[in-house]
Write a protein that holds these residues in place. Structure first.
Motif, PDB file in Angstrom:
ATOM      1  N   VAL A 159       0.831  -1.211   0.000  1.00  0.00           N
ATOM      2  CA  VAL A 159       0.000   0.000   0.000  1.00  0.00           C
ATOM      3  C   VAL A 159       0.864   1.259   0.000  1.00  0.00           C
ATOM      4  O   VAL A 159       0.410   2.318  -0.448  1.00  0.00           O
ATOM      5  N   ASP A 160       2.104   1.186   0.483  1.00  0.00           N
ATOM      6  CA  ASP A 160       2.988   2.356   0.448  1.00  0.00           C
ATOM      7  C   ASP A 160       3.370   2.752  -0.969  1.00  0.00           C
ATOM      8  O   ASP A 160       3.827   3.874  -1.206  1.00  0.00           O
ATOM      9  N   LEU A 161       3.194   1.853  -1.915  1.00  0.00           N
ATOM     10  CA  LEU A 161       3.500   2.181  -3.305  1.00  0.00           C
ATOM     11  C   LEU A 161       2.439   3.089  -3.925  1.00  0.00           C
ATOM     12  O   LEU A 161       2.724   3.800  -4.890  1.00  0.00           O
ATOM     13  N   ALA A 188      -6.470   9.174   1.481  1.00  0.00           N
ATOM     14  CA  ALA A 188      -6.283   9.314   2.925  1.00  0.00           C
ATOM     15  C   ALA A 188      -5.794   7.985   3.477  1.00  0.00           C
ATOM     16  O   ALA A 188      -6.180   6.914   2.992  1.00  0.00           O
ATOM     17  N   VAL A 189      -4.929   8.078   4.498  1.00  0.00           N
ATOM     18  CA  VAL A 189      -4.358   6.884   5.128  1.00  0.00           C
ATOM     19  C   VAL A 189      -4.679   6.934   6.611  1.00  0.00           C
ATOM     20  O   VAL A 189      -4.396   7.932   7.282  1.00  0.00           O
ATOM     21  N   VAL A 190      -5.261   5.853   7.127  1.00  0.00           N
ATOM     22  CA  VAL A 190      -5.491   5.695   8.563  1.00  0.00           C
ATOM     23  C   VAL A 190      -4.727   4.458   8.993  1.00  0.00           C
ATOM     24  O   VAL A 190      -5.041   3.350   8.549  1.00  0.00           O
ATOM     25  N   SER A 191      -3.715   4.631   9.829  1.00  0.00           N
ATOM     26  CA  SER A 191      -2.878   3.503  10.231  1.00  0.00           C
ATOM     27  C   SER A 191      -2.983   3.275  11.725  1.00  0.00           C
ATOM     28  O   SER A 191      -3.547   4.086  12.470  1.00  0.00           O
ATOM     29  N   ARG A 251     -11.049  15.226   4.585  1.00  0.00           N
ATOM     30  CA  ARG A 251     -10.399  15.297   3.274  1.00  0.00           C
ATOM     31  C   ARG A 251     -11.308  14.757   2.167  1.00  0.00           C
ATOM     32  O   ARG A 251     -11.059  15.021   0.990  1.00  0.00           O
ATOM     33  N   ASP A 252     -12.346  13.994   2.551  1.00  0.00           N
ATOM     34  CA  ASP A 252     -13.288  13.412   1.593  1.00  0.00           C
ATOM     35  C   ASP A 252     -12.540  12.698   0.462  1.00  0.00           C
ATOM     36  O   ASP A 252     -12.662  13.046  -0.718  1.00  0.00           O
ATOM     37  N   PRO A 253     -11.760  11.653   0.788  1.00  0.00           N
ATOM     38  CA  PRO A 253     -10.885  11.039  -0.216  1.00  0.00           C
ATOM     39  C   PRO A 253     -11.642  10.112  -1.160  1.00  0.00           C
ATOM     40  O   PRO A 253     -12.681   9.542  -0.804  1.00  0.00           O
ATOM     41  N   ASP A 254     -11.106   9.925  -2.361  1.00  0.00           N
ATOM     42  CA  ASP A 254     -11.611   8.911  -3.284  1.00  0.00           C
ATOM     43  C   ASP A 254     -11.056   7.541  -2.907  1.00  0.00           C
ATOM     44  O   ASP A 254     -11.745   6.525  -3.037  1.00  0.00           O
ATOM     45  N   ILE A 255      -9.789   7.525  -2.502  1.00  0.00           N
ATOM     46  CA  ILE A 255      -9.100   6.277  -2.165  1.00  0.00           C
ATOM     47  C   ILE A 255      -8.747   6.315  -0.689  1.00  0.00           C
ATOM     48  O   ILE A 255      -8.127   7.271  -0.203  1.00  0.00           O
ATOM     49  N   LEU A 256      -9.124   5.268   0.034  1.00  0.00           N
ATOM     50  CA  LEU A 256      -8.883   5.204   1.477  1.00  0.00           C
ATOM     51  C   LEU A 256      -8.032   3.982   1.788  1.00  0.00           C
ATOM     52  O   LEU A 256      -8.362   2.858   1.383  1.00  0.00           O
ATOM     53  N   ILE A 257      -6.931   4.196   2.504  1.00  0.00           N
ATOM     54  CA  ILE A 257      -6.052   3.109   2.929  1.00  0.00           C
ATOM     55  C   ILE A 257      -6.177   2.950   4.433  1.00  0.00           C
ATOM     56  O   ILE A 257      -5.925   3.893   5.188  1.00  0.00           O
ATOM     57  N   LEU A 258      -6.575   1.763   4.873  1.00  0.00           N
ATOM     58  CA  LEU A 258      -6.707   1.451   6.295  1.00  0.00           C
ATOM     59  C   LEU A 258      -5.622   0.446   6.646  1.00  0.00           C
ATOM     60  O   LEU A 258      -5.707  -0.740   6.290  1.00  0.00           O
ATOM     61  N   ASP A 259      -4.592   0.918   7.323  1.00  0.00           N
ATOM     62  CA  ASP A 259      -3.440   0.078   7.645  1.00  0.00           C
ATOM     63  C   ASP A 259      -3.561  -0.397   9.089  1.00  0.00           C
ATOM     64  O   ASP A 259      -3.047   0.214  10.009  1.00  0.00           O
ATOM     65  N   ARG A 292     -17.889   4.453   3.067  1.00  0.00           N
ATOM     66  CA  ARG A 292     -19.034   4.460   2.159  1.00  0.00           C
ATOM     67  C   ARG A 292     -18.728   5.214   0.864  1.00  0.00           C
ATOM     68  O   ARG A 292     -18.336   6.376   0.876  1.00  0.00           O
ATOM     69  N   GLY A 293     -18.930   4.520  -0.259  1.00  0.00           N
ATOM     70  CA  GLY A 293     -18.772   5.145  -1.568  1.00  0.00           C
ATOM     71  C   GLY A 293     -17.333   5.395  -1.969  1.00  0.00           C
ATOM     72  O   GLY A 293     -17.093   6.130  -2.923  1.00  0.00           O
ATOM     73  N   ARG A 294     -16.373   4.774  -1.281  1.00  0.00           N
ATOM     74  CA  ARG A 294     -14.964   5.026  -1.598  1.00  0.00           C
ATOM     75  C   ARG A 294     -14.271   3.715  -1.996  1.00  0.00           C
ATOM     76  O   ARG A 294     -14.736   2.622  -1.687  1.00  0.00           O
ATOM     77  N   THR A 295     -13.127   3.887  -2.653  1.00  0.00           N
ATOM     78  CA  THR A 295     -12.261   2.745  -2.933  1.00  0.00           C
ATOM     79  C   THR A 295     -11.402   2.518  -1.700  1.00  0.00           C
ATOM     80  O   THR A 295     -10.603   3.381  -1.319  1.00  0.00           O
ATOM     81  N   VAL A 296     -11.579   1.351  -1.054  1.00  0.00           N
ATOM     82  CA  VAL A 296     -10.936   1.104   0.235  1.00  0.00           C
ATOM     83  C   VAL A 296      -9.949  -0.049   0.100  1.00  0.00           C
ATOM     84  O   VAL A 296     -10.273  -1.101  -0.471  1.00  0.00           O
ATOM     85  N   ILE A 297      -8.733   0.180   0.636  1.00  0.00           N
ATOM     86  CA  ILE A 297      -7.733  -0.883   0.742  1.00  0.00           C
ATOM     87  C   ILE A 297      -7.450  -1.052   2.224  1.00  0.00           C
ATOM     88  O   ILE A 297      -6.948  -0.135   2.884  1.00  0.00           O
TER      89      ILE A 297
END
Length: 627
Positions: A416-418, A450-453, A526-534, A557-562
């Motif tokens: 995901v860091d890439l 946005a990244v939430v770790s 930030r209302d991100p399109d892509i959300l990373i949950l680490d 909701r409504g986002r691309t989540v990794i």
């Protein structure tokens, strides 16, 4: 071709910093007016010093030999109108006295202005240097910071810049004194070239002798900088790791480390001090010997043979008496400057650009994900020959949740860091829709991400400043809304000053769950399109986990989540689950589909739910499913 961020490119066009070929001087082109005024007033002060000493010879002649032929400059109007060579001796004496006082006060004014503009030059130079360091640090890839001790960087940014500021002040002093000595030298040769040549030869030998000591001091300065950097690193680890230190009862071990690092600074500084301290007394003794010899020779050879007038010899000696302390000061400054070479080398190394990894930024503006994120045969390694990701082929569909599962060291966080380009693949490519990630301006991508770790960084600022971090012109109602959606509003309002409460260094006033909810509120805003949950719910108690999970569902909701999964219960509703082992994808599919295959995900599911293992399957080597 290597490209840097615009701000850094602009600075690199004007200077590179302290190269031996004189590139340091180019740094001053950014504020030429201040530099020119500093040089101008320094030169005027030196010239007025020379004028004052020239008038002194006329003063002494009128005082010692009033009946002798008056001294003349060769300018008829100046000799008659200013010096008054046709006037009686007492008038000439008064005029010379007035000229000496005028030159002295004008020199004092010029020295004042030179000091002011020299200090302004120093301030501008250091300010520019700090900004160059900021641009350098923000332009570097994270791989540089992974290999560099933070204590050494902080030591360079703070202590070494402070030492360079001192060095600049000394260099400015050398310039001013050098101009003054040049004027002194010209006057000495005008008075007596014989005594001047003798003085020059003897003092040159003195300077050559002192150069050897300067080399010793220079070499010892590197050890001081190295010891200081090591001490700062240990001090930072001591402060940041105090909880672990006390819990491990490791105070004695840390004490030994800390005391030893401090003692190393003392030892290195003592060696440098011993080398530097010998210079001044040695120089003073030798210079006094040379001075006495010149006085004796001047009187016994030149004055007695009428080659030199008494007033000229007295002026020569007066200038020489002022010259010797100036030479001592210059030698002292040179020795002190030698002690700053370690600091200068550290700054040069930090600002050097040809040995560091930079982000090669693209130019396209990312407008949002339309179809999917594609990993195409991606390989990655932190160190050459030590591959972490192997031939990753993966599709992350827009608007869906993709979960990454695997044991510690499987490569989940690296993968995901890439995406925000903390690192770049060594082979293969990543595409957003049909465009390579490297073609986009990375800031436009990160603005929609946005990244939430699990290791949320909280700044030593207010709750409000932490939530709106990196955003401009945020409405208070929006902040209130995202805090409520992140289940953070209740505990924020219970703080002493609510949203204005400062959270301390790294958010020490908050629990782990509270820090996570601040991070989720930050991501929501930030209302991100892509959300990373680490591993956002890792290491939390059950109550905090439930609150965080509710917040994450709101955020997703409504986002691309990794999502990197620690607890499998958090990803059961994921659209796709990807299982990694040792940097390779070994399974991917829906959660229930992978369970039915009785493969790797089934093994993890068994362990977390304490089910008996299927006899035909191998157990994974680690129960914990983490990074």
């Amino acid at each position: 071709m290597l490209r840097f961020p615009p701000a850094l490119r602009h600075m690199l066009k004007t200077s590179h910093f302290w190269q031996e070929n004189g590139l340091l001087l180019r740094e001053f082109r950014c504020f030429p007016e201040v530099v020119c005024l500093a040089l101008l007033f320094s030169l005027l002060a030196a010239m007025l010093e020379g004028f004052g000493l020239g008038f002194l010879m006329a003063f002494l002649q009128n005082l010692v030999s009033p009946d002798a032929v008056p001294l003349q400059t060769g300018l008829p109007w100046f000799d008659q109108v200013i010096l008054g060579i046709q006037e009686p001796p007492i008038q000439r004496l008064l005029r010379a006295s007035a000229l000496i006082l005028l030159a002295t006060w004008l020199r004092a004014a010029c020295n004042y202005m030179a000091h002011v503009y020299t200090d302004l030059t120093q301030l501008h130079f250091v300010d520019r240097l700090r900004k160059r360091i900021f641009e350098q640090l923000t332009a570097l890839n994270l791989s540089y910071f992974a290999k560099t001790h933070s204590g050494e960087l902080i030591n360079t940014v703070t202590t070494e810049i402070g030492r360079l500021q001192q060095a600049f002040g000394m260099a400015a002093f050398l310039l001013i004194k050098g101009l003054t000595i040049a004027i002194y030298t010209i006057l000495l040769f005008q008075i007596s070239w014989q005594l001047s040549l003798l003085s020059l030869a003897l003092f040159s030998l003195l300077g050559v002798s002192l150069n050897t000591i300067n080399k010793w001091v220079r070499e010892s300065s590197f050890a001081v900088s190295e010891a200081s950097g090591r001490f700062v690193s240990i001090a930072i680890e001591l402060i940041n790791g105090m909880r672990t230190i006390q819990a491990s009862n490791a105070q004695n071990y840390e004490r030994q480390q800390f005391y030893q690092a401090s003692s190393n600074i003392v030892a290195a500084s003592a060696r440098s001090t011993r080398s530097a301290a010998i210079v001044r007394p040695l120089a003073e003794g030798l210079a006094t010997t040379i001075l006495i010899g010149i006085i004796v020779l001047g009187f016994t050879i030149l004055v007695t043979t009428n080659t030199l007038q008494t007033a000229a010899l007295l002026t020569f000696l007066f200038i020489l008496f002022r010259l010797v302390p100036a030479i001592h000061e210059i030698n002292g400054c040179r020795v002190a400057l030698s002690g700053f070479h370690g600091s200068i080398d550290n700054l040069k190394e930090l600002l050097q650009t040809d040995n560091k990894p930079y982000l090669v930024n693209g130019t396209l503006q990312f407008q949002g994900l339309q179809k999917a994120i594609y990993f195409n045969s991606v390989n990655f390694e932190y160190e050459p020959g030590n591959r972490v990701l192997h031939n990753i082929d993966l599709v992350i569909e827009q608007g869906k949740m993709t979960a990454l599962v695997g044991a510690s060291g499987a490569g989940k966080t690296t993968l995901v860091d890439l995406l925000p380009r903390f690192y770049d693949p060594v082979q293969g490519d990543i595409r957003l829709d049909d465009v390579k990630l490297s073609k986009f301006d990375i800031n436009s991508v990160r603005n929609r991400m946005a990244v939430v770790s699990q290791d949320t960084f909280i700044f030593n600022a207010s709750v409000l400043e932490n939530i709106v971090y990196g955003l401009d012109f945020v409405d208070d109602n929006d902040v209130y809304h995202v805090a409520k959606s992140a289940n953070a509003l209740e505990f924020i309002q219970a703080l002493p000053e609510g949203f204005q409460t400062r959270l301390g260094d790294r958010g020490v006033r908050l629990s782990g769950g509270q820090r996570q909810r601040i991070a989720i509120a930050r991501a929501l805003l930030r209302d991100p399109d892509i959300l990373i949950l680490d591993e956002a719910t890792s290491a939390l108690d059950s109550v905090s986990e439930r609150l965080i999970q509710e917040s994450i569902e709101q955020l997703s909701r409504g986002r691309t989540v990794i999502a990197i999964a620690h607890r499998l219960s958090t990803i059961m509703r994921a659209d796709k689950v990807v299982v990694l082992e040792q940097g390779r994808i070994v399974e991917q599919g829906t959660y229930q589909g992978l369970l039915q295959q009785r493969g790797k995900l089934w093994n993890y599911h068994q362990m977390q739910h304490e089910l008996p293992p299927a006899p035909e399957l191998d157990m994974p080597s680690s129960i914990e499913i983490s990074r």
